[in-house]
Write an enzyme that holds these catalytic residues in place. Structure first.
Site, PDB file in Angstrom:
ATOM      1  N   LYS A  78       0.836  -1.199   0.000  1.00 28.17           N
ATOM      2  CA  LYS A  78       0.000   0.000   0.000  1.00 28.17           C
ATOM      3  C   LYS A  78       0.874   1.253   0.000  1.00 28.17           C
ATOM      4  O   LYS A  78       1.867   1.326   0.727  1.00 28.17           O
ATOM      5  CB  LYS A  78      -0.917  -0.030   1.226  1.00 28.17           C
ATOM      6  CG  LYS A  78      -1.940   1.084   1.299  1.00 28.17           C
ATOM      7  CD  LYS A  78      -2.843   0.896   2.508  1.00 28.17           C
ATOM      8  CE  LYS A  78      -3.904   1.975   2.623  1.00 28.17           C
ATOM      9  NZ  LYS A  78      -4.795   1.752   3.781  1.00 28.17           N
ATOM     10  N   SER A 152      -9.319   2.096   2.456  1.00 35.26           N
ATOM     11  CA  SER A 152      -8.362   2.757   1.603  1.00 35.26           C
ATOM     12  C   SER A 152      -7.305   1.819   1.006  1.00 35.26           C
ATOM     13  O   SER A 152      -6.524   2.238   0.151  1.00 35.26           O
ATOM     14  CB  SER A 152      -7.649   3.856   2.400  1.00 35.26           C
ATOM     15  OG  SER A 152      -6.922   3.310   3.512  1.00 35.26           O
ATOM     16  N   SER A 176     -10.109  -0.003   6.633  1.00 31.68           N
ATOM     17  CA  SER A 176      -9.417   0.100   5.351  1.00 31.68           C
ATOM     18  C   SER A 176      -8.796  -1.180   4.826  1.00 31.68           C
ATOM     19  O   SER A 176      -8.347  -1.219   3.684  1.00 31.68           O
ATOM     20  CB  SER A 176      -8.343   1.186   5.430  1.00 31.68           C
ATOM     21  OG  SER A 176      -8.940   2.454   5.533  1.00 31.68           O
TER      22      SER A 176
END
Length: 447
Positions: A78, A152, A176
């Site tokens: 990420k 996210s 997330s």
């Protein structure tokens, strides 16, 4: 046809350790898959093709190759975690493009275990929202390219669900990891506080954010979690009956839960009950002000993370989110709202070993330019689709998303498993029961 794309991380690592395949061959096949499909999926902000192949050769030459738990396994990271030699843009034009000097500790642990980082994945700006789009692209669910991959950690989830990598690293501050896992048909675990090193942004959203793995099987999830935590999470030798509470009411007042996700909980409860667990319908005592508590912490975290960035280079929704949060930073830091929430919910999760809930309230929102829309519209769509996740960041307790059931479109639905502190192994065991009783399709049928 590729030989190693679509294999589990456990299968790949075993083959590399036994020298049935080289890390370069494995990584090259996954890079070819990325080149073929990611233009449609939007998982990656940047792909490290040459660097990944060079690192794969280094893994293949390691003297400890036969001992590496993730030998030659391609992973995605990420884009809010440092990868040495790559910039960390956090989904924003306001962040620096200076390459990171060091790996984040979780990335370093993955590399030490033999994994190869093939790229950094798309996130919404500053990882604020539960949809993934912005200046670096839009991440879509590989099961339905018209819908967001969630957020996210949306790019990380999309990468795994599309078979671009078998594992990805993400993090979870208000859902997330669990939101994109549910949107993309994956299994994930947000560990309890302190199990995996965090060091995310400026203070981990007041200690609410946790790093964790995204995978297609519980075995792979367990494998990667053990590397990240530097702690073994062995599979139980025999199944232990557990007391499980099945709850379908939204923690946030006024949010309705769609029938596919309610059905997923009912059917999962029935299967677990038949497998020897004691499952009872029971709703935890969520406080009426939970939504306000979550909003205060969510916005305050963004206020802290954006404090040193040029507001003119932030998207309007991010600027507003941070502006709202600035008035709450002090009270969030000094208040006792989270302690009171833990005290209220702990008796319930002491009576039950595990709680089973929907992972989402409805299917993920459309893959749309949400970053160009107003703050209120973003908050509303996030709240309506994912009311079940934030409470467990506020408590700091472990929670999982597990694929289960289906939406009318044929895309996967999902359930959430929640436990009190220190029960990660219990959650993994129940998830394995669900996987055994109702196996899920591991990756989306993209071609």
């Amino acid at each position: 046809m590729s030989t190693w794309v679509g294999r589990t991380a456990a299968e790949i690592a075993a083959a590399v350790r036994e020298k049935r395949v080289t890390p370069r061959e494995v990584v090259a096949e996954h890079l070819a898959r990325i080149a073929e499909l990611d233009g449609r999926v939007g998982a990656f902000r940047t792909v490290r093709a040459d660097a990944a192949l060079a690192e794969a050769d280094e893994v293949g030459a390691r003297p400890d190759l036969a001992e590496l738990p993730l030998a030659g396994v391609p992973v995605a990271v990420k884009d809010n975690l440092g990868v040495r030699g790559e910039s960390t843009r956090n989904g924003s034009a306001a962040t620096s493009d200076t390459p990171a000097a060091e790996d984040h500790v979780t990335v370093a642990r993955l590399r030490a275990a033999g994994a190869v980082v093939v790229g950094l994945t798309n996130v919404p700006e500053l990882c604020v929202f539960g949809t993934t789009e912005g200046v670096y692209g839009t991440a879509r669910s590989p099961w339905d390219l018209t819908r967001t991959a969630g957020g996210s950690s949306g790019g990380s989830a999309a990468a795994v669900a599309a078979g671009l990598v078998p594992l990805a690293l993400g993090n979870d501050g208000m859902g997330s990891l669990r939101i994109p896992a549910a949107a993309c048909g994956l299994v994930t675990l947000k560990p309890g506080h302190g199990v995996v090193p965090a060091d995310i942004g400026h203070g981990d959203w007041f200690g609410m954010s946790e790093n964790g793995p995204l995978a297609t099987t519980v075995e792979d999830l367990r494998l990667m979690l053990a590397v990240l935590a530097e702690t073994a999470f062995p599979a139980p030798g025999e199944r232990t009956p557990r007391r499980i509470a099945a709850a379908v009411r939204s923690p946030l007042a006024g949010v309705t839960v769609s029938e596919p996700f309610r059905t997923a909980v009912r059917e999962a409860a029935g299967l677990l009950n038949g497998a020897g667990h004691t499952v009872r319908r029971a709703e935890p005592p969520y406080p009426l002000d939970l939504g306000l508590t979550a909003l205060r912490h969510w916005t305050a975290g963004t206020a802290v993370d954006s404090a040193e960035l040029d507001p003119a280079r932030l998207a309007p929704r991010t600027r507003t989110h941070a502006a709202v949060g600035r008035r709450f930073v002090r009270s969030v830091r000094t208040g006792d709202a989270r302690d009171r929430l833990r005290a209220r919910l702990l008796p319930f999760l002491t009576e039950y070993d595990v709680m089973l809930t929907p992972a989402l309230a409805r299917r993920s929102p459309a893959a749309a330019p949400w970053h160009q829309r107003g703050w209120a519209a973003n908050v509303a769509v996030n709240t309506a689709s994912s009311p079940f996740t934030p409470v467990w960041n506020l408590t700091g307790w472990p929670a999982m998303s597990v694929p289960f059931g289906a939406l009318p479109t044929g895309a996967p639905a999902a359930v959430q498993l929640v436990g009190r502190p220190g029960t990660e192994a219990d959650l993994l065991a129940v998830a394995e029961d669900l996987e055994r009783l109702r196996p899920w399709a591991r990756t989306a049928p993209l071609s």
